[in-house]
Design a protein around this motif. Sequence first.
Motif, short mmCIF file in Angstrom:
data_model
loop_
_atom_site.label_atom_id
_atom_site.label_comp_id
_atom_site.label_asym_id
_atom_site.label_seq_id
_atom_site.Cartn_x
_atom_site.Cartn_y
_atom_site.Cartn_z
N MET A 76 -2.57 -96.30 -84.96
CA MET A 76 -1.82 -95.06 -84.76
C MET A 76 -0.92 -94.86 -85.97
N ASP A 77 -0.14 -93.81 -85.94
CA ASP A 77 0.93 -93.63 -86.91
C ASP A 77 2.21 -93.32 -86.13
N ARG A 78 3.28 -93.22 -86.84
CA ARG A 78 4.59 -93.04 -86.21
C ARG A 78 4.61 -91.84 -85.26
N CYS A 79 4.10 -90.71 -85.74
CA CYS A 79 4.16 -89.50 -84.93
C CYS A 79 3.18 -89.52 -83.76
N SER A 80 1.98 -90.04 -83.96
CA SER A 80 1.04 -90.07 -82.83
C SER A 80 1.57 -90.99 -81.73
N LEU A 81 2.19 -92.11 -82.12
CA LEU A 81 2.79 -93.01 -81.13
C LEU A 81 3.95 -92.32 -80.42
N ALA A 82 4.82 -91.67 -81.16
CA ALA A 82 5.97 -90.99 -80.55
C ALA A 82 5.51 -89.92 -79.57
N ARG A 83 4.50 -89.14 -79.94
CA ARG A 83 4.01 -88.08 -79.05
C ARG A 83 3.39 -88.67 -77.78
N GLN A 100 14.72 -92.87 -77.29
CA GLN A 100 14.21 -94.23 -77.54
C GLN A 100 13.04 -94.25 -78.51
N LEU A 101 12.44 -93.12 -78.78
CA LEU A 101 11.18 -93.09 -79.53
C LEU A 101 11.29 -93.63 -80.95
N CYS A 158 9.64 -97.90 -84.57
CA CYS A 158 10.05 -98.92 -85.52
C CYS A 158 9.53 -100.30 -85.10
N ILE A 159 9.66 -100.61 -83.83
CA ILE A 159 9.17 -101.91 -83.34
C ILE A 159 7.66 -102.01 -83.54
N LEU A 209 18.10 -94.86 -87.60
CA LEU A 209 16.69 -94.77 -87.95
C LEU A 209 16.35 -93.30 -88.25
N PRO A 210 15.29 -93.09 -89.02
CA PRO A 210 14.88 -91.71 -89.28
C PRO A 210 14.54 -90.98 -87.98
N SER A 211 14.85 -89.72 -87.93
CA SER A 211 14.57 -88.91 -86.75
C SER A 211 13.06 -88.78 -86.52
#
Length: 140
Positions: A21-28, A39-40, A45-46, A133-135
Amino acid sequence: MKAFIVLVALALAAPAFGRTMDRCSLAREMSDLGVPRDQLARWTCIAEHESSYRTGVVGPENYNGSNDYGIFQINDYYWCAPPSGRFSYNECGLSCNNLLTDDITNSVRCAQKVLSQQGWSAWSTWKYCDGSLPSINDCF
């Protein structure tokens, strides 16, 4: 020795049935699963530091003979039942193989349980994710 061979085989086979995945796909996806938006950034980051966003990762053996599974590297001594049949408290009530799939629902639910019982510091990579952390707002 037999357990070691099984674990090596699992580690080599895991990428065949996992995804990156990437950061955004995981967050979504985590947001879709009801994870609070505040918490996203921590969760992404983890995942970045634990597995490089890969769902099919089985980590190397830990000092106590346990292994860590999936995108959040959840430990098989406490949280999931290892395929070797070795003892586990299995607090999440699932097979560790269920943490290695493309569907991250089991990983997210189990990680939330870890968080509720042990806090963010349950992950050794927490030191990289503590503080500002970055938004993740640009992901939505």
